[in-house]
Scaffold this motif. Structure first.
Motif, PDB file in Angstrom:
ATOM      1  N   SER A 102      36.186  41.890  42.437  1.00 40.64           N
ATOM      2  CA  SER A 102      35.237  42.273  41.377  1.00 40.64           C
ATOM      3  C   SER A 102      34.649  41.045  40.690  1.00 40.64           C
ATOM      4  O   SER A 102      33.471  41.033  40.318  1.00 40.64           O
ATOM      5  N   LYS A 103      35.447  39.993  40.561  1.00 43.26           N
ATOM      6  CA  LYS A 103      34.951  38.766  39.934  1.00 43.26           C
ATOM      7  C   LYS A 103      33.930  38.074  40.835  1.00 43.26           C
ATOM      8  O   LYS A 103      32.953  37.506  40.345  1.00 43.26           O
ATOM      9  N   ILE A 104      34.182  38.120  42.134  1.00 42.32           N
ATOM     10  CA  ILE A 104      33.236  37.525  43.074  1.00 42.32           C
ATOM     11  C   ILE A 104      31.901  38.261  43.027  1.00 42.32           C
ATOM     12  O   ILE A 104      30.831  37.646  43.028  1.00 42.32           O
ATOM     13  N   VAL A 105      31.971  39.594  42.982  1.00 43.56           N
ATOM     14  CA  VAL A 105      30.744  40.400  42.882  1.00 43.56           C
ATOM     15  C   VAL A 105      29.994  40.068  41.594  1.00 43.56           C
ATOM     16  O   VAL A 105      28.763  39.895  41.603  1.00 43.56           O
ATOM     17  N   ASP A 106      30.727  39.975  40.492  1.00 43.48           N
ATOM     18  CA  ASP A 106      30.100  39.614  39.212  1.00 43.48           C
ATOM     19  C   ASP A 106      29.443  38.239  39.298  1.00 43.48           C
ATOM     20  O   ASP A 106      28.321  38.032  38.809  1.00 43.48           O
ATOM     21  N   PHE A 107      30.131  37.304  39.924  1.00 46.63           N
ATOM     22  CA  PHE A 107      29.609  35.942  40.047  1.00 46.63           C
ATOM     23  C   PHE A 107      28.307  35.933  40.850  1.00 46.63           C
ATOM     24  O   PHE A 107      27.336  35.264  40.481  1.00 46.63           O
ATOM     25  N   LEU A 108      28.284  36.687  41.943  1.00 45.99           N
ATOM     26  CA  LEU A 108      27.085  36.749  42.775  1.00 45.99           C
ATOM     27  C   LEU A 108      25.923  37.407  42.044  1.00 45.99           C
ATOM     28  O   LEU A 108      24.754  37.123  42.318  1.00 45.99           O
ATOM     29  N   ASN A 109      26.249  38.282  41.082  1.00 45.28           N
ATOM     30  CA  ASN A 109      25.221  38.967  40.296  1.00 45.28           C
ATOM     31  C   ASN A 109      24.886  38.226  39.008  1.00 45.28           C
ATOM     32  O   ASN A 109      24.149  38.741  38.159  1.00 45.28           O
ATOM     33  N   GLY A 110      25.441  37.028  38.866  1.00 49.15           N
ATOM     34  CA  GLY A 110      25.119  36.209  37.695  1.00 49.15           C
ATOM     35  C   GLY A 110      25.863  36.597  36.439  1.00 49.15           C
ATOM     36  O   GLY A 110      25.491  36.170  35.338  1.00 49.15           O
ATOM     37  N   ILE A 111      26.897  37.401  36.564  1.00 42.30           N
ATOM     38  CA  ILE A 111      27.685  37.813  35.403  1.00 42.30           C
ATOM     39  C   ILE A 111      28.820  36.810  35.188  1.00 42.30           C
ATOM     40  O   ILE A 111      29.576  36.494  36.113  1.00 42.30           O
ATOM     41  N   VAL A 112      28.940  36.310  33.972  1.00 34.97           N
ATOM     42  CA  VAL A 112      29.950  35.304  33.656  1.00 34.97           C
ATOM     43  C   VAL A 112      31.262  35.996  33.296  1.00 34.97           C
ATOM     44  O   VAL A 112      31.308  36.838  32.405  1.00 34.97           O
ATOM     45  N   ASN A 113      32.323  35.651  34.024  1.00 38.04           N
ATOM     46  CA  ASN A 113      33.643  36.205  33.728  1.00 38.04           C
ATOM     47  C   ASN A 113      34.371  35.347  32.703  1.00 38.04           C
ATOM     48  O   ASN A 113      34.174  34.129  32.634  1.00 38.04           O
ATOM     49  N   GLU A 114      35.216  35.999  31.927  1.00 39.46           N
ATOM     50  CA  GLU A 114      36.017  35.275  30.955  1.00 39.46           C
ATOM     51  C   GLU A 114      37.066  34.428  31.666  1.00 39.46           C
ATOM     52  O   GLU A 114      37.604  34.842  32.691  1.00 39.46           O
ATOM     53  N   PRO A 115      37.337  33.222  31.153  1.00 36.31           N
ATOM     54  CA  PRO A 115      38.380  32.377  31.758  1.00 36.31           C
ATOM     55  C   PRO A 115      39.725  33.090  31.793  1.00 36.31           C
ATOM     56  O   PRO A 115      40.006  33.932  30.937  1.00 36.31           O
ATOM     57  N   TYR A 116      40.535  32.751  32.771  1.00 41.80           N
ATOM     58  CA  TYR A 116      41.844  33.389  32.917  1.00 41.80           C
ATOM     59  C   TYR A 116      42.771  32.987  31.780  1.00 41.80           C
ATOM     60  O   TYR A 116      42.886  31.812  31.432  1.00 41.80           O
ATOM     61  N   VAL A 117      43.407  33.985  31.193  1.00 38.72           N
ATOM     62  CA  VAL A 117      44.392  33.749  30.133  1.00 38.72           C
ATOM     63  C   VAL A 117      45.651  34.523  30.502  1.00 38.72           C
ATOM     64  O   VAL A 117      45.610  35.728  30.747  1.00 38.72           O
ATOM     65  N   GLN A 118      46.770  33.821  30.555  1.00 43.79           N
ATOM     66  CA  GLN A 118      48.033  34.451  30.939  1.00 43.79           C
ATOM     67  C   GLN A 118      48.788  34.909  29.702  1.00 43.79           C
ATOM     68  O   GLN A 118      49.054  34.131  28.791  1.00 43.79           O
ATOM     69  N   SER A 119      49.108  36.193  29.669  1.00 47.89           N
ATOM     70  CA  SER A 119      49.833  36.740  28.520  1.00 47.89           C
ATOM     71  C   SER A 119      51.322  36.477  28.664  1.00 47.89           C
ATOM     72  O   SER A 119      51.870  36.527  29.765  1.00 47.89           O
ATOM     73  N   LYS A 120      51.965  36.190  27.568  1.00 44.96           N
ATOM     74  CA  LYS A 120      53.402  35.935  27.571  1.00 44.96           C
ATOM     75  C   LYS A 120      54.150  37.253  27.440  1.00 44.96           C
ATOM     76  O   LYS A 120      53.808  38.101  26.617  1.00 44.96           O
ATOM     77  N   LYS A 121      55.168  37.430  28.271  1.00 47.83           N
ATOM     78  CA  LYS A 121      55.945  38.668  28.258  1.00 47.83           C
ATOM     79  C   LYS A 121      57.366  38.389  27.798  1.00 47.83           C
ATOM     80  O   LYS A 121      57.919  37.318  28.091  1.00 47.83           O
ATOM     81  N   PRO A 122      57.974  39.341  27.086  1.00 51.25           N
ATOM     82  CA  PRO A 122      59.370  39.172  26.657  1.00 51.25           C
ATOM     83  C   PRO A 122      60.296  39.024  27.860  1.00 51.25           C
ATOM     84  O   PRO A 122      60.026  39.547  28.937  1.00 51.25           O
ATOM     85  N   ASN A 123      61.385  38.316  27.672  1.00 50.87           N
ATOM     86  CA  ASN A 123      62.324  38.076  28.766  1.00 50.87           C
ATOM     87  C   ASN A 123      62.861  39.367  29.367  1.00 50.87           C
ATOM     88  O   ASN A 123      63.027  39.477  30.587  1.00 50.87           O
ATOM     89  N   ILE A 124      63.135  40.362  28.525  1.00 53.61           N
ATOM     90  CA  ILE A 124      63.694  41.618  29.040  1.00 53.61           C
ATOM     91  C   ILE A 124      62.687  42.322  29.935  1.00 53.61           C
ATOM     92  O   ILE A 124      63.048  42.952  30.935  1.00 53.61           O
ATOM     93  N   SER A 125      61.412  42.194  29.601  1.00 52.73           N
ATOM     94  CA  SER A 125      60.359  42.790  30.430  1.00 52.73           C
ATOM     95  C   SER A 125      60.308  42.106  31.791  1.00 52.73           C
ATOM     96  O   SER A 125      60.122  42.767  32.825  1.00 52.73           O
ATOM     97  N   LEU A 126      60.494  40.791  31.803  1.00 55.23           N
ATOM     98  CA  LEU A 126      60.503  40.045  33.060  1.00 55.23           C
ATOM     99  C   LEU A 126      61.692  40.447  33.922  1.00 55.23           C
ATOM    100  O   LEU A 126      61.584  40.509  35.152  1.00 55.23           O
ATOM    101  N   ILE A 127      62.826  40.725  33.293  1.00 56.62           N
ATOM    102  CA  ILE A 127      64.022  41.148  34.032  1.00 56.62           C
ATOM    103  C   ILE A 127      63.774  42.491  34.724  1.00 56.62           C
ATOM    104  O   ILE A 127      64.079  42.663  35.915  1.00 56.62           O
TER     105      ILE A 127
END
Length: 265
Positions: A102-127
């Motif tokens: 979907s990002k590639i399609v947006d890029f080809l259509n001139g739509i600017v995607n938001e930079p990647y941001v990684q959300s932090k998850k609680p340790n128990i959620s990761l487990i």
């Protein structure tokens, strides 16, 4: 086994998963204290997976020769495991454009995607996530779709049809993640070929574990990597990385399927 029965098993598995989720959701979701919601979210996929697969195994009387499987674990060839690791790296690089579709399609259509941001998850959620994706999913999915379904289909149909059928059904159970359909289809085909050549389900389980572990690590700790990928703007380097992924997959598969001692494992 007929293709219709294989389809029925896959549909029923999905229905059971949905039914269990909705049942638990209706019964306890509203009564859960806020500080326990994270446990509820983490345990739901674990519970639905265990109950769903065990129910399918019971309904269709699916059983496995555990003693023989345990014996084959002891004969695992570390050289093959090394090539499975190379395969994992190749798959990670190869899969990227499918997840970025979907990002590639947006890029080809001139739509600017938001930079990647990684959300932090609680340790128990990761487990919880790690338990589901790295342990439960690889074991249950390989046992059902490779050890049982592919094996049974290949007794009635050609090898190619059996591989394609089991892999398509394996891919479809990953809906509604449409971006994952082609990667899981290709992954299923690769696993069937490896199982066909080695006759040892341990290798496909290991590959599945490594692939899911790779996803888990990058999803939770790969912000630098994803920002680099995003910054390439789908240029020549981006597609070169994709090509390297294909090369590593072909190399790993060739080594695994032609090794002199692969059949003794």
């Amino acid at each position: 086994m007929s293709i219709l029965k294989a389809l029925l098993i896959s549909i029923l598995l999905s229905i059971i998963h949905i039914a269990i989720y909705l049942g638990i959701d209706q019964l306890i979701k509203e009564s859960i204290p806020n500080n326990y919601v994270i446990h509820y979210i983490g345990l739901i996929p674990i519970i639905t997976t265990i109950i769903g697969y065990l129910t399918i195994f019971k309904i269709f009387r699916i059983s496995f020769d555990w003693e023989n499987m345990n014996n084959k674990i002891g004969t695992i060839n570390l050289k093959i495991v090394f090539y499975l690791l190379i395969l994992t790296i190749g798959l990670e690089l190869f899969d990227r454009p499918f997840f970025d579709f979907s990002k590639i399609v947006d890029f080809l259509n001139g739509i600017v995607n938001e930079p990647y941001v990684q959300s932090k998850k609680p340790n128990i959620s990761l487990i919880y996530t790690g338990l589901y994706y790295i342990i439960l999913a690889p074991i249950f999915e390989e046992l059902l779709f490779r050890k049982y379904m592919y094996t049974k289909l290949s007794k009635k149909y050609s090898e190619n049809l059996s591989i394609i059928t089991s892999s398509i059904l394996f891919s479809l159970i990953h809906l509604p993640s449409y971006r994952n359909l082609i990667p899981t289809l290709i992954f299923g085909i690769i696993c069937c070929i490896i199982y066909k050549k080695t006759k040892n389900i341990s290798y496909t389980i290991i590959l599945h574990i490594l692939a899911n572990l790779s996803w888990f690590i990058f999803e939770n700790y790969g912000e630098i990597y994803y920002k680099w990928i995003f910054g390439l703007k789908y240029n020549l380097i981006y597609w070169t990385v994709f090509g390297i992924g294909i090369t590593l997959i072909l190399f790993g598969m060739k080594k695994i399927t032609t090794a002199n001692n692969v059949y003794s494992s």
